[in-house]
Design a protein around this motif. Structure first.
Motif, PDB file in Angstrom:
ATOM      1  N   ASN B  33       1.651  45.673 -37.228  1.00 29.99           N
ATOM      2  CA  ASN B  33       0.335  45.211 -37.678  1.00 29.99           C
ATOM      3  C   ASN B  33       0.051  43.730 -37.402  1.00 29.99           C
ATOM      4  O   ASN B  33      -1.038  43.256 -37.689  1.00 29.99           O
ATOM      5  CB  ASN B  33       0.111  45.554 -39.164  1.00 29.99           C
ATOM      6  CG  ASN B  33       0.985  44.736 -40.083  1.00 29.99           C
ATOM      7  OD1 ASN B  33       1.954  44.114 -39.640  1.00 29.99           O
ATOM      8  ND2 ASN B  33       0.657  44.734 -41.365  1.00 29.99           N
ATOM      9  N   VAL B  34       1.020  43.029 -36.847  1.00 34.28           N
ATOM     10  CA  VAL B  34       0.741  41.658 -36.405  1.00 34.28           C
ATOM     11  C   VAL B  34       1.124  41.445 -34.932  1.00 34.28           C
ATOM     12  O   VAL B  34       1.148  40.319 -34.454  1.00 34.28           O
ATOM     13  CB  VAL B  34       1.473  40.587 -37.276  1.00 34.28           C
ATOM     14  CG1 VAL B  34       0.983  40.644 -38.715  1.00 34.28           C
ATOM     15  CG2 VAL B  34       2.984  40.760 -37.226  1.00 34.28           C
ATOM     16  N   VAL B  36       0.243  42.073 -31.135  1.00 35.43           N
ATOM     17  CA  VAL B  36      -0.705  42.546 -30.137  1.00 35.43           C
ATOM     18  C   VAL B  36       0.024  43.232 -28.982  1.00 35.43           C
ATOM     19  O   VAL B  36      -0.499  44.164 -28.364  1.00 35.43           O
ATOM     20  CB  VAL B  36      -1.633  41.407 -29.645  1.00 35.43           C
ATOM     21  CG1 VAL B  36      -0.870  40.317 -28.930  1.00 35.43           C
ATOM     22  CG2 VAL B  36      -2.747  41.954 -28.770  1.00 35.43           C
ATOM     23  N   LEU B  84      -9.505  43.428 -31.542  1.00 33.58           N
ATOM     24  CA  LEU B  84      -8.349  44.027 -30.865  1.00 33.58           C
ATOM     25  C   LEU B  84      -8.776  44.745 -29.579  1.00 33.58           C
ATOM     26  O   LEU B  84      -8.141  44.583 -28.519  1.00 33.58           O
ATOM     27  CB  LEU B  84      -7.647  44.997 -31.813  1.00 33.58           C
ATOM     28  CG  LEU B  84      -6.446  45.755 -31.251  1.00 33.58           C
ATOM     29  CD1 LEU B  84      -5.407  44.814 -30.656  1.00 33.58           C
ATOM     30  CD2 LEU B  84      -5.796  46.624 -32.328  1.00 33.58           C
ATOM     31  N   ALA B  87      -9.464  42.334 -26.852  1.00 28.91           N
ATOM     32  CA  ALA B  87      -8.215  41.850 -26.255  1.00 28.91           C
ATOM     33  C   ALA B  87      -7.677  42.864 -25.251  1.00 28.91           C
ATOM     34  O   ALA B  87      -7.237  42.514 -24.155  1.00 28.91           O
ATOM     35  CB  ALA B  87      -7.179  41.581 -27.342  1.00 28.91           C
TER      36      ALA B  87
END
Lengths: 450, 450
Positions: B33-34, B36, B84, B87
């Motif tokens: 969850n942190v 990428v 997200l 990205a």
């Protein structure tokens, strides 16, 4: 000047350039507003030069309703900053990513969350430029017929920032244990629910994004009115401002640093970075020529409208373009920039045309035209004389104008020891020299331990 | 079944997996969850397999207020979907990027703009999954003490979608001329101002983002209540739904296609993609074992809370976990999923524990446990018998569960001619087989020319 004080540099990326006719320049791609590769190139260029950050402004709509002028400009249509910065976050590694978002037509939960997410995506490189919205055209996209008054906007902005910072303090930095064996994902004692109830907002929390390697995004501000300065002195960690003369810049610098100190802050922890738009030539004459080439590309309808927008007034097309600026009523627009332009008009007895030409390059920001050496001198003077901690570079056309600055001016600043050769770290805070924002709970524990 | 009808496949990326205890699985990274890079890997994996899209759900807050359970789960804290997906847009090339955003606590201008921006960033691969928010905890992050009733939420959602689609029609596809010589950036006749004034919204426009190569983002929906089906039949281009049995799936499929036809649409232009959660083994026994391994990782507090959330009811911890589900009052939560779970509980006479275990893997979605061949058979049956146009793959843990599906099931579907070997194009619409949304002005011109 201490040895460690160095100039901070941001690249303010205005699609195809800051000059209002920049998109017509031969070196600017005309379709930059739909090309992500244009922005990828700019971000990589700025990062290769070790700049502190790229910076994106924002507008919640097409501000200009005058079709006669708006169809001759490129800057009303483009990417939305948070999505664009998120895209750039995964193809860059050190450069800061500062985006603008208005407190007038957003909800603090969304802003806290999206910037926190960008901060995590980038490994701690996000910055939020907090603005209030002044355009009637923006208000009309958000269920209002007219804009909210200036003072109310700032009252909302102050509370908005409190809520956002509160949400960014939801999770302590070591809240997440993630122990698969015991099945404990986080320590419930390190989760803090905000429960905000104020005049403008009721926001319970918790925020559903963890803190980043820099704690939370850097808080940037741009307002320079009395209300804006108050908020900036109390809360901003970087300020993007507009000052054309050294005296204006020094007065603003001293004022903000004093306000920060009065608010109990370390004045070094607010970096003042006025905008500057450089046009660079091998000789001063060549630079002038380059600048005039850009100025000649401005259609009068575009120039008039730009002036109306910067002044926050309506249609100026009824007045003689080669006559003086008429007396204008006070408006609801951005106070400070308006006054700067008015002062310049009266002082230099400018015609309407001369006035719009004078702001076309940089919309009221500092315009420098000269050799790289001359521009480095000007920046150094303003930095050393405490008119600035750094600068937000507003290239007249992009990527060309930024390339010119990076190839011409940056090496000179570096040679003089005024600009870094390597990044200090991987987070925006490390590079700007800003402190890590301790979590309030950690803070209290440290106090208890004393 | 015509030769061209093939299964559409989405990868529903729920951080570390859809199984509530997925994060504790040895193959799942606990800190997804942190990270990428976790999502980059998943997106590339899905794209290499030629899947149609990745799909992200959303929650505007931490829904679970029960600390006893919430601190044992990973899914309440993570990246925000629009940032997200942005990205991921620059490191992928063909795969669709579908993000969820609620109409309940957003403004249509923001949603239209951010998804349009994502659509441009990705070269026409964005999809917006329109949902309404049902959680009280979300309402409390947006100035409300309680949630708005179900019917009102859908009334707002309908108007919200109208405004968003209207804003996406601001610019005709060929509006931007960008002629440097004449200084004409766009054709003012090809700019259309919305001027929406409705019950919930006043939005003037124009939108400040250009149309993308696929016109505008694909409109996806997930609601399956009567109100949700109405909206989906009239407007959705893809539907993400939850059906555990073939009969349920076929009834829903027929209903939506009929509603679409009744709304004057081509029923092929709404793709029905139920969720399915596969657990794959080399043998059926091995698959069962893998599933039981996951089930054994569920803490009872987590199981009870999951059941409360899916049912939209409060604390169930007062009841005997090994007794039957008590009678429950009607709630303001998502109607359809609640009913599915209730029906299953009554039909199979499940205890509370059995019930939470039955939804733990896929939250009420279709759970398949077996060999790759068995799972391919099940998908084929549901596809051929018109229970689905495709599936949204909900891997129990990530990336492992998605790898298993792509290595095991996809090649079988491909061998049977049921799944593509190459992308049909670069836009999400091309790959899903959805029509290009003609701009309304172009549309009118075509009518005039007939």
């Amino acid at each position: 000047m201490t040895k460690t004080r160095q100039i901070k540099l941001g690249a303010f990326l205005m699609t195809d350039g800051h000059h209002i006719a920049g998109w017509r320049h031969p070196r600017a791609p005309a379709n930059a507003n739909v090309r992500v590769d244009h922005f990828l190139r700019l971000a990589r260029l700025a990062e290769a030069a070790k700049l502190d950050a790229i910076f994106l402004s924002d507008s919640l709509g097409v501000r200009d309703t005058n079709l006669e002028s708006v169809h001759r400009t490129s800057r009303n249509v483009g990417f939305e900053p948070l999505t664009l910065l998120s895209a750039l976050s995964v193809v860059t590694h050190n450069i800061g990513l500062i985006g603008t978002a208005s407190t007038s037509f957003n909800e603090p939960f969304h802003i806290a969350r999206k910037f926190a997410s960008l901060d995590l995506l980038s490994g701690g490189r996000a910055g939020w430029n907090l603005v209030t919205s002044s355009g009637e055209e923006e208000a009309r996209n958000f269920n209002l017929d007219r804009h909210i008054p200036h003072a109310d906007r700032y009252d909302r902005a102050r509370e908005f920032l409190d809520v956002v910072k509160g949400l960014w303090n939801t999770w302590e930095d070591d809240a997440f244990i993630r122990d698969k064996v015991s099945g404990t994902f986080f320590d419930p004692e390190k989760l803090h629910v905000l429960n905000h109830r104020g005049r403008h907002f009721k926001v319970k929390g918790p925020l559903n994004v963890a803190r980043s390697p820099q704690g939370h995004p850097v808080v940037v501000q741009a307002g320079a009115s009395e209300d804006g300065r108050d908020l900036a002195g109390a809360s901003a960690e970087a300020i993007f401002c507009a000052h054309r003369t050294l005296n204006e810049a020094r007065a603003f610098y001293a004022d903000i640093k004093t306000r920060a100190a009065n608010a109990g802050r370390n004045p070094d922890h607010v970096k003042i970075m006025p905008g500057v738009s450089p046009v660079i030539g091998r000789t001063e004459a060549e630079a002038r020529e380059k600048f005039e080439e850009l100025q000649s590309l401005i259609h009068p309808a575009v120039g008039l409208q730009l002036l109306s927008t910067v002044m926050g007034v309506g249609d100026l097309s009824g007045y003689d373009i080669d006559g003086p600026l008429p007396d204008l009523p006070e408006t609801n627009g951005p106070k400070s920039r308006q006054q700067l332009v008015l002062d310049a008009a009266r002082r230099d007895k400018l015609t309407i045309r001369q006035l719009y030409l004078s702001i076309a390059g940089a919309r009221g920001h500092w315009q420098v035209v000269g050799t790289a050496e001359q521009i480095a001198d000007a920046l150094e003077e303003r930095f050393v004389k405490e008119g600035a901690d750094g600068f937000n570079i507003m290239a007249p056309h992009l990527p060309g104008g930024l390339e010119d600055f990076i190839e011409g001016v940056v090496p000179i600043l570096r040679k003089r020891g005024l600009f870094r050769t390597e990044y200090a770290g991987t987070t925006l805070r490390e590079n700007l020299g800003l402190p890590f924002p301790e979590h309030h709970a950690t803070h209290r524990q440290a106090e208890a331990a004393e």
